[in-house]
Design an enzyme around this catalytic site. Structure first.
Site, PDB file in Angstrom:
ATOM      1  N   CYS A 209      -3.627  -5.741   6.735  1.00 46.41           N
ATOM      2  CA  CYS A 209      -3.321  -6.986   6.018  1.00 46.41           C
ATOM      3  C   CYS A 209      -2.057  -7.948   5.617  1.00 46.41           C
ATOM      4  O   CYS A 209      -2.395  -8.569   5.862  1.00 46.41           O
ATOM      5  CB  CYS A 209      -4.050  -6.808   4.214  1.00 46.41           C
ATOM      6  SG  CYS A 209      -5.682  -5.446   4.355  1.00 46.41           S
ATOM      7  N   HIS A 344      -0.555 -12.003  -2.860  1.00 42.47           N
ATOM      8  CA  HIS A 344      -2.006 -11.138  -2.274  1.00 42.47           C
ATOM      9  C   HIS A 344      -2.801 -11.015  -3.133  1.00 42.47           C
ATOM     10  O   HIS A 344      -4.006 -11.980  -2.350  1.00 42.47           O
ATOM     11  CB  HIS A 344      -1.924  -9.898  -2.104  1.00 42.47           C
ATOM     12  CG  HIS A 344      -2.324  -8.944  -1.282  1.00 42.47           C
ATOM     13  ND1 HIS A 344      -2.330  -9.884   0.205  1.00 42.47           N
ATOM     14  CD2 HIS A 344      -2.951  -7.593  -1.888  1.00 42.47           C
ATOM     15  CE1 HIS A 344      -2.884  -8.330   0.493  1.00 42.47           C
ATOM     16  NE2 HIS A 344      -2.978  -7.917  -0.195  1.00 42.47           N
ATOM     17  N   HIS A 384     -10.852 -12.513   2.356  1.00 46.19           N
ATOM     18  CA  HIS A 384      -9.792 -11.900   2.619  1.00 46.19           C
ATOM     19  C   HIS A 384      -9.564 -11.517   4.223  1.00 46.19           C
ATOM     20  O   HIS A 384     -10.663 -11.259   4.282  1.00 46.19           O
ATOM     21  CB  HIS A 384      -9.401 -10.293   1.713  1.00 46.19           C
ATOM     22  CG  HIS A 384      -8.334  -9.784   2.329  1.00 46.19           C
ATOM     23  ND1 HIS A 384      -7.154 -10.613   3.206  1.00 46.19           N
ATOM     24  CD2 HIS A 384      -7.965  -8.236   2.062  1.00 46.19           C
ATOM     25  CE1 HIS A 384      -6.292  -9.281   2.848  1.00 46.19           C
ATOM     26  NE2 HIS A 384      -6.632  -7.928   2.584  1.00 46.19           N
TER      27      HIS A 384
END
Length: 836
Positions: A209, A344, A384
């Site tokens: 990620c 995040h 995401h």
């Protein structure tokens, strides 16, 4: 006090040592500055969920507070076959939702010169990266063709491999020669470098990620280490198969209701998303020197690893705290200076509290209640994006800094009860929030990979441009557009119309400069000379042959032949505006006039200013001579102007006085010698011979045809004094060589005067329909200004495929400094390429 030689030597040695230490100190300081020099973001491209196919469209989505999450499209998989609300059910997923792009099966393979067969075997992530990188370069005003062979770096975050799994599912018989390069993550960056011809570092990054933010960090390091002068950095992620979503469902990571509710009490996981984002980076000093449009500054960055945490995928709060502190230290920024954090923020019960504690530990100190830390996450809008998550957050913050506004953070009602901010005053912007400050506006972006690799970047608002963006010039501007196909050209015109209508305050000179300097040139072309945005819109909407032109040029660059006539009607009237506005033309005219005045006491400057009205102080013989000199000087200055713009003649044709100009430019004799020879024409033969005897005749360095002989000038004829002594008395010839050259359809004829096809030494217009002929000056009856005429000729040459150096054109013209601005990018014409 007396000094001995020994003491003098000692003082000299000490002085040398001191100077050497000063020099070394300066070098060390320069090295230290280079290590911490801000990195300028000069361009961005993106393709995000919710039709956010450009930074402009992405900002519209953000400021409107839109949620781009939808059900899984049927072209990915049938959600009914895989959905089940119970996450423990084998082979099922708990979420029906995601942030998806449209038409990921589409690609403009012809534009990038990739065969349909190879395209079909290419991971669509590679295709997406090619298109978005091209758009980012165009938004930055960087001409892709100028980058070939350059030390430009490529840094790409990528971690998904769904398409390769789909290819393998077809069986071994379906494997072809392109599958390896089409699927390899290393080729995602390598192919981009290959297509653009870039020779700087080219690295693909997979840290899950955090991949794309780590890629940006590596790009910044490479720039500061001078491994590259410019870098493309970003990430890409596509969701093409259900298996990974099933895996994340089993791991309890996904939100069943399809909302990423970062930091909220009801947060229950994230939503997977896809997209691509790319930024164009330069060192700040280089961006300023190059006149780039600086969008924001990267002040510092850092990466680290969780190490041994509570589990392989469990975040480590102290590691997050450490990476943020290191990025701030690298940036030279105090925690209290940071006003916004793009978190995040995955919206998981485990991750959010850990991230919150790390933020509190870093930013609580020295922060007053009236200066809260604003906190948001783009995941609440688009999900995401995994390998592209960090770059999505970075682009969001750049846009927020540009618009001085923080967009709404969605799906927030109240803080997660497990989050304790301590003494840190925090604000969640649930509505569009102004972002103004007397202090530098600074933000941080965090990205944490489930691999344990963390990244943080510190951004600052762009500096004020060194020149005013509001300076408006009254001079006409040349707008140019081109495309690979006629239909793409029409689409490009439509997009530009819409952009100009949406932003009526744009500077026309900046628009022209960006289209000339920052767009690749293709075969289908359009141009128009405009005085205002209204002019431009009208020219784009309605084809007016008097105002704009469209042309298709195929093949190599076309050669230009300079034509030098024996006469220019109403010369002074036509050339005075050029003398006022074109410094190179003015310089050449002044050079000749000063020399003639000094050597022969003839006031050529007064004659050029007189609009060809009879002056009583001039005798008839002087009048004839001054007319000849004026024609010579103007044609010579016009040719020098074109050559300064890098329009170089492959050949020339000169008629009588015009032949003197051609010979001078070909290097047969100097400017001063040419002027001397012309003046000698009215002197007694002995004086003429004396002047000829002082001329050093040279072989012509540029081929030119003489209308006196009708043939190409030879070294022997050029060195013959008698030829030049009697040139003006010789009749014009109509010879086959001359006629053949003039009717060659591959040549572009450029006349150093007005359009005289009906009366010049060419006798009649060229018969070939492909023959192109243009004039540097307008006809005396023409109502257009000299600037209009010249710009139109420049545009016509460009349409015809004559290569132009726009940079030289800009620096030669007297007008305010221009800047590159964001304009619509290339309209790709996509077709479907997918496995069967």
């Amino acid at each position: 006090m007396n000094t001995t030689p020994e003491s003098t030597d000692q003082l000299s040695a000490l002085k040398r040592a001191y100077l050497a230490l000063q020099k070394m100190q300066s070098k060390l300081e320069a090295i230290e500055r280079a290590k911490t020099e801000p990195i300028a973001i000069i361009g961005m491209g993106c393709r995000f969920p919710g039709q956010a196919n450009s930074p402009e469209a992405f900002w519209q989505l953000l400021q409107q507070g839109r949620d781009a999450i939808t059900e899984v499209p049927k072209d990915r998989w049938n959600i009914e076959d895989y959905y089940h609300p119970d996450s423990t059910t084998a082979g099922k997923m708990v979420s029906r939702w995601g942030g998806f792009l449209d038409q990921v099966d589409q690609f403009d393979s012809l534009f990038f010169r990739i065969s349909p067969r190879e395209t079909t075997s290419m991971d669509p992530q590679q295709r997406l990266l090619l298109e978005v990188s091209w758009e980012a370069l165009e938004q930055a005003g960087q001409l892709p063709s100028n980058l070939s062979g350059s030390q430009t770096g490529v840094f790409v975050g990528i971690c998904s491999n769904d398409y390769s799994q789909l290819l393998l599912s077809q069986g071994k018989d379906a494997i072809n020669a392109y599958m390896g390069t089409g699927s390899a993550h290393s080729v995602a960056s390598g192919r981009l470098s290959y297509v653009l011809g870039l020779q700087g570092p080219s690295i693909s990054v997979d840290t899950a990620c955090s991949s794309s933010l780590v890629a940006v960090h590596l790009a910044c390091q490479s720039l500061r280490n001078e491994e590259c002068r410019m870098a493309l950095a970003g990430g890409v992620n596509l969701i093409l198969a259900p298996e990974v979503t099933i895996n994340f469902s089993k791991a309890g990571m996904l939100s069943p209701d399809g909302h990423c509710k970062t930091f909220d009490a009801t947060a229950n996981g994230y939503v997977r998303g896809e997209g691509c984002g790319v930024v164009v980076l330069k060192r700040l000093s280089d961006a300023i020197a190059d006149g780039d449009n600086i969008l924001a500054l990267i002040r510092g960055s850092a990466t680290n690893q969780d190490g041994r945490s509570g589990g392989l995928t469990v975040p480590n709060g102290s590691a997050q705290q450490s990476v943020i502190q290191q990025a701030l230290a690298n940036a030279g920024v105090e925690p209290a200076q940071v006003q916004y954090i793009e978190a995040h923020g995955t919206g998981t019960a485990l991750g959010d509290p850990i991230e919150a504690r790390a933020l509190s530990a870093v930013f609580a100190a020295d922060r007053s209640i009236d200066q809260p830390l604003w906190l948001g996450s783009v995941k609440t809008n688009i999900g995401h994006l995994e390998g592209a998550a960090g770059i999505a957050g970075l682009i969001k913050v750049v846009l927020s800094l540009q618009h001085q506004t923080i967009p709404p953070h969605l799906h927030f009602q109240s803080f997660n009860p497990h989050i304790h901010w301590g003494s840190l005053p925090v604000q969640i912007p649930t509505a569009l929030t102004p972002w103004s400050s007397e202090q530098p506006r600074i933000a941080g972006i965090s990205s944490f990979g489930f691999s344990g690799t963390n990244a943080h970047i510190v951004l600052e608002a762009a500096p004020v441009p060194p020149f005013s963006a509001d300076v408006v010039t009254q001079m006409p501007q040349l707008l140019v557009l081109s495309a690979k196909t006629a239909t793409a050209l029409e689409t490009a015109k439509t997009h530009l119309i819409q952009h100009l209508q949406r932003y009526p305050g744009l500077n026309l000179a900046d628009i022209a400069y960006t289209l000339q300097e920052g767009r690749q040139e293709f075969s289908h072309r359009w141009m128009s000379v405009c005085h205002s945005l209204e002019d431009a819109i009208e020219a784009l909407e309605k084809f007016n042959p008097q105002q704009c032109s469209t042309y298709f040029q195929e093949g190599d660059d076309r050669p230009v032949v300079f034509l030098f006539p024996e006469h220019i009607p109403q010369l002074s009237k036509l050339t005075q505006p050029l003398y006022q506005t074109e410094p190179i033309f003015r310089e050449q005219v002044d050079r000749a006039c000063v020399w003639v005045e000094a050597e022969f006491k003839l006031d050529l400057r007064q004659w050029l200013d007189a609009n060809e009205q009879p002056l009583v102080e001039f005798q008839p013989l002087e009048t004839s001579l001054l007319n000849q000199l004026a024609v010579f000087v103007v044609e010579y200055a016009l040719a020098k102007l074109w050559m300064a713009w890098d329009v170089q003649p492959k050949a020339m044709i000169g008629s009588q006085i015009g032949e003197y100009v051609a010979a001078c430019l070909a290097g047969v004799f100097s400017l001063e010698e040419a002027l001397s020879l012309l003046i000698a024409q009215i002197n007694p033969p002995q004086q003429t011979n004396d002047r000829l005897g002082h001329v050093a005749f040279n072989p012509p360095q540029i081929p030119y045809l003489s209308t006196t002989t009708g043939t190409w000038m030879t070294a022997e004829t050029a060195a013959n004094p008698d030829y030049w002594a009697h040139l003006l008395q010789q009749p014009i010839q109509s010879i086959e060589t001359l006629e053949k050259t003039l009717k060659d359809p591959t040549c572009v004829l450029l006349e150093m005067g007005v359009d005289q096809t009906d009366r010049s030494f060419l006798h009649q217009p060229a018969a070939e329909p492909q023959q192109l002929r243009f004039a540097s000056l307008g006809h005396p009856t023409d109502r257009q200004s000299a600037a209009n005429i010249l710009l139109n000729t420049i545009g016509q040459l460009w349409l015809a495929g004559v290569p132009l150096q726009w940079t030289k054109l800009q620096t030669a013209v007297d007008q305010p400094k221009r800047r590159r601005i964001p304009l619509p990018t290339y309209p790709f014409e996509r077709h479907r390429y997918w496995i069967k």
